[in-house]
Design a protein around this motif. Structure first.
Motif, PDB file in Angstrom:
ATOM      1  N   SER A 133      51.991  42.570  47.815  1.00  0.00           N
ATOM      2  CA  SER A 133      51.294  43.693  48.420  1.00  0.00           C
ATOM      3  C   SER A 133      49.785  43.462  48.318  1.00  0.00           C
ATOM      4  N   GLY A 134      49.019  44.255  49.061  1.00  0.00           N
ATOM      5  CA  GLY A 134      47.571  44.128  49.004  1.00  0.00           C
ATOM      6  C   GLY A 134      47.037  44.345  47.601  1.00  0.00           C
ATOM      7  N   GLY A 135      47.581  45.317  46.895  1.00  0.00           N
ATOM      8  CA  GLY A 135      47.134  45.592  45.539  1.00  0.00           C
ATOM      9  C   GLY A 135      47.468  44.471  44.574  1.00  0.00           C
ATOM     10  N   GLN A 136      48.647  43.869  44.730  1.00  0.00           N
ATOM     11  CA  GLN A 136      49.029  42.749  43.874  1.00  0.00           C
ATOM     12  C   GLN A 136      48.137  41.539  44.121  1.00  0.00           C
ATOM     13  N   ARG A 137      47.818  41.291  45.391  1.00  0.00           N
ATOM     14  CA  ARG A 137      46.906  40.185  45.700  1.00  0.00           C
ATOM     15  C   ARG A 137      45.525  40.432  45.099  1.00  0.00           C
ATOM     16  N   GLN A 138      45.077  41.682  45.157  1.00  0.00           N
ATOM     17  CA  GLN A 138      43.770  42.001  44.588  1.00  0.00           C
ATOM     18  C   GLN A 138      43.750  41.701  43.094  1.00  0.00           C
ATOM     19  N   ARG A 139      44.805  42.056  42.397  1.00  0.00           N
ATOM     20  CA  ARG A 139      44.885  41.770  40.966  1.00  0.00           C
ATOM     21  C   ARG A 139      44.910  40.271  40.703  1.00  0.00           C
ATOM     22  N   ALA A 140      45.554  39.513  41.593  1.00  0.00           N
ATOM     23  CA  ALA A 140      45.591  38.058  41.437  1.00  0.00           C
ATOM     24  C   ALA A 140      44.194  37.459  41.574  1.00  0.00           C
ATOM     25  N   PHE A 141      43.409  37.968  42.517  1.00  0.00           N
ATOM     26  CA  PHE A 141      42.044  37.466  42.683  1.00  0.00           C
ATOM     27  C   PHE A 141      41.186  37.829  41.474  1.00  0.00           C
ATOM     28  N   VAL A 142      41.382  39.006  40.918  1.00  0.00           N
ATOM     29  CA  VAL A 142      40.636  39.386  39.716  1.00  0.00           C
ATOM     30  C   VAL A 142      41.026  38.479  38.549  1.00  0.00           C
ATOM     31  N   ALA A 143      42.316  38.135  38.458  1.00  0.00           N
ATOM     32  CA  ALA A 143      42.761  37.212  37.411  1.00  0.00           C
ATOM     33  C   ALA A 143      42.090  35.854  37.573  1.00  0.00           C
ATOM     34  N   MET A 144      41.919  35.401  38.810  1.00  0.00           N
ATOM     35  CA  MET A 144      41.228  34.136  39.060  1.00  0.00           C
ATOM     36  C   MET A 144      39.795  34.187  38.529  1.00  0.00           C
ATOM     37  N   ARG A 176      49.835  31.678  40.382  1.00  0.00           N
ATOM     38  CA  ARG A 176      49.357  30.770  39.330  1.00  0.00           C
ATOM     39  C   ARG A 176      48.376  29.737  39.894  1.00  0.00           C
ATOM     40  N   ASP A 177      48.672  29.217  41.076  1.00  0.00           N
ATOM     41  CA  ASP A 177      47.765  28.251  41.705  1.00  0.00           C
ATOM     42  C   ASP A 177      46.409  28.888  42.003  1.00  0.00           C
ATOM     43  N   LEU A 178      46.445  30.135  42.490  1.00  0.00           N
ATOM     44  CA  LEU A 178      45.189  30.830  42.788  1.00  0.00           C
ATOM     45  C   LEU A 178      44.371  31.021  41.525  1.00  0.00           C
ATOM     46  N   VAL A 179      45.004  31.502  40.471  1.00  0.00           N
ATOM     47  CA  VAL A 179      44.291  31.753  39.219  1.00  0.00           C
ATOM     48  C   VAL A 179      43.711  30.447  38.675  1.00  0.00           C
ATOM     49  N   ALA A 180      44.422  29.335  38.886  1.00  0.00           N
ATOM     50  CA  ALA A 180      43.948  28.035  38.418  1.00  0.00           C
ATOM     51  C   ALA A 180      42.645  27.625  39.080  1.00  0.00           C
ATOM     52  N   PHE A 181      42.390  28.123  40.302  1.00  0.00           N
ATOM     53  CA  PHE A 181      41.112  27.815  40.961  1.00  0.00           C
ATOM     54  C   PHE A 181      39.927  28.271  40.119  1.00  0.00           C
ATOM     55  N   GLY A 182      40.131  29.341  39.360  1.00  0.00           N
ATOM     56  CA  GLY A 182      39.058  29.848  38.516  1.00  0.00           C
ATOM     57  C   GLY A 182      38.603  28.861  37.453  1.00  0.00           C
ATOM     58  N   ARG A 183      39.438  27.893  37.141  1.00  0.00           N
ATOM     59  CA  ARG A 183      39.095  26.918  36.108  1.00  0.00           C
ATOM     60  C   ARG A 183      38.354  25.709  36.654  1.00  0.00           C
ATOM     61  N   TYR A 184      38.144  25.653  37.975  1.00  0.00           N
ATOM     62  CA  TYR A 184      37.568  24.445  38.567  1.00  0.00           C
ATOM     63  C   TYR A 184      36.190  24.080  37.994  1.00  0.00           C
ATOM     64  N   PRO A 185      35.301  25.057  37.745  1.00  0.00           N
ATOM     65  CA  PRO A 185      34.001  24.673  37.168  1.00  0.00           C
ATOM     66  C   PRO A 185      34.128  23.958  35.831  1.00  0.00           C
ATOM     67  N   HIS A 186      35.245  24.178  35.124  1.00  0.00           N
ATOM     68  CA  HIS A 186      35.471  23.542  33.830  1.00  0.00           C
ATOM     69  C   HIS A 186      36.283  22.260  33.965  1.00  0.00           C
ATOM     70  N   SER A 187      37.337  22.320  34.811  1.00  0.00           N
ATOM     71  CA  SER A 187      38.309  21.220  34.866  1.00  0.00           C
ATOM     72  C   SER A 187      38.044  20.198  35.956  1.00  0.00           C
ATOM     73  N   LYS A 188      37.280  20.596  36.989  1.00  0.00           N
ATOM     74  CA  LYS A 188      37.076  19.767  38.181  1.00  0.00           C
ATOM     75  C   LYS A 188      38.422  19.329  38.782  1.00  0.00           C
ATOM     76  N   GLY A 189      39.443  20.193  38.638  1.00  0.00           N
ATOM     77  CA  GLY A 189      40.746  19.923  39.234  1.00  0.00           C
ATOM     78  C   GLY A 189      41.726  19.227  38.310  1.00  0.00           C
ATOM     79  N   ARG A 190      41.280  18.838  37.123  1.00  0.00           N
ATOM     80  CA  ARG A 190      42.171  18.177  36.158  1.00  0.00           C
ATOM     81  C   ARG A 190      42.370  19.124  34.984  1.00  0.00           C
ATOM     82  N   LEU A 191      43.431  19.899  35.058  1.00  0.00           N
ATOM     83  CA  LEU A 191      43.646  20.964  34.086  1.00  0.00           C
ATOM     84  C   LEU A 191      43.989  20.406  32.710  1.00  0.00           C
ATOM     85  N   THR A 192      43.329  20.949  31.708  1.00  0.00           N
ATOM     86  CA  THR A 192      43.619  20.605  30.320  1.00  0.00           C
ATOM     87  C   THR A 192      44.488  21.703  29.704  1.00  0.00           C
ATOM     88  N   ALA A 193      44.889  21.490  28.458  1.00  0.00           N
ATOM     89  CA  ALA A 193      45.670  22.506  27.747  1.00  0.00           C
ATOM     90  C   ALA A 193      44.860  23.798  27.624  1.00  0.00           C
TER      91      ALA A 193
END
Length: 252
Positions: free
Chosen positions: A137-148, A93-110
């Motif tokens: 696993s490597g495959g699970q991590r890959q899916r997490a990065f795609v989710a980000m 979840r923390d990794l995927v949240a990085f994907g929102r940084y261009p929008h949130s600048k680290g302050r997550l909204t709803a």
């Protein structure tokens, strides 16, 4: 549209990408194929501004990637590289949240949290959301990065060999998700792929590179032909139609 004009990249005397002019259409799935060392990943890295160009220009919907502010470009275009490393011990979840940084600048909204939850669900990572990356696993991590990358919610999604570390079942699932992201979410998806059959099945448009240049390009049915593929890969490749899909067969 992504447009490259006379783009080159040299390492010393070696020209890895050589004067490439290319229009990648908006919408749908475009796959970039070709042998090792063709310049595929280098081109994608220059399009996303991860790598400087030796010459040429790249625009995304008319925005020059070298002059556009980073936060503006990141809301328009996202990329998943081959070599993804996170040194900190973080959860999915923390990794995927990085994907929102261009929008949130680290302050997550709803809205940010909603996008994060959607991306996690889209990649079927709900049961793993609170697991640490180093427990996957490597495959699970890959899916997490795609989710980000999907959580970033950009118009253009660039993925450099996203099928790395995935078995056949999960590779097929990943390609289906990318097809759905284009069809259902309105994304323009650009992939670097080694598997020409995945490119055939799931792509609208295919760009083939060889020796740093564009060797051929066109709609997928026009590209998946024996004379085109054999020239690009310098080997005997047969093409068969199975269930309405074009399948390539190659062997020694």
């Amino acid at each position: 549209m992504i447009r490259t004009q006379a783009v080159s990249r040299a390492y010393g005397d070696a020209l890895v990408v050589d004067n490439v002019t290319l229009d990648i259409p908006a919408g749908g799935v475009t796959s970039i194929i070709g042998p090792n060392g063709a310049g595929k990943s280098t081109l994608l890295s220059m399009v996303s501004r991860l790598l400087d160009m030796s010459a040429g220009t790249v625009t995304v919907d008319g925005l020059d990637v070298t002059r556009t502010p980073s936060d503006v470009l990141a809301r328009r275009l996202s990329i998943l590289r081959q070599d993804n490393h996170v040194s900190a011990r973080i959860t999915v979840r923390d990794l995927v949240a990085f994907g929102r940084y261009p929008h949130s600048k680290g302050r997550l909204t709803a809205q940010d949290r909603h996008q994060i939850d959607q991306a996690i669900a889209y990649l079927d990572l709900g049961a793993l959301a609170d697991r640490f990356l180093d427990e996957l696993s490597g495959g699970q991590r890959q899916r997490a990065f795609v989710a980000m990358v999907l959580a970033q919610d950009s118009d253009y999604v660039l993925l450099d060999e996203p099928l790395n570390n995935l078995d056949m079942k999960h590779a097929m699932g990943m390609m289906k998700l990318m097809r759905q992201a284009a069809s259902e979410l309105g994304k323009t998806v650009v992939l670097v792929l080694h598997d020409i059959n995945f490119a055939s099945w799931y792509s609208d448009y295919i760009v083939a590179m060889k020796g740093g240049k564009i060797a051929a390009q066109g709609p997928a049915p026009e590209m998946i032909r024996p004379e085109v593929l054999s020239e690009i890969y310098e080997m005997d490749i047969k093409v068969h139609e199975i269930g309405g899909q074009l399948i390539s067969v190659y062997y020694g």
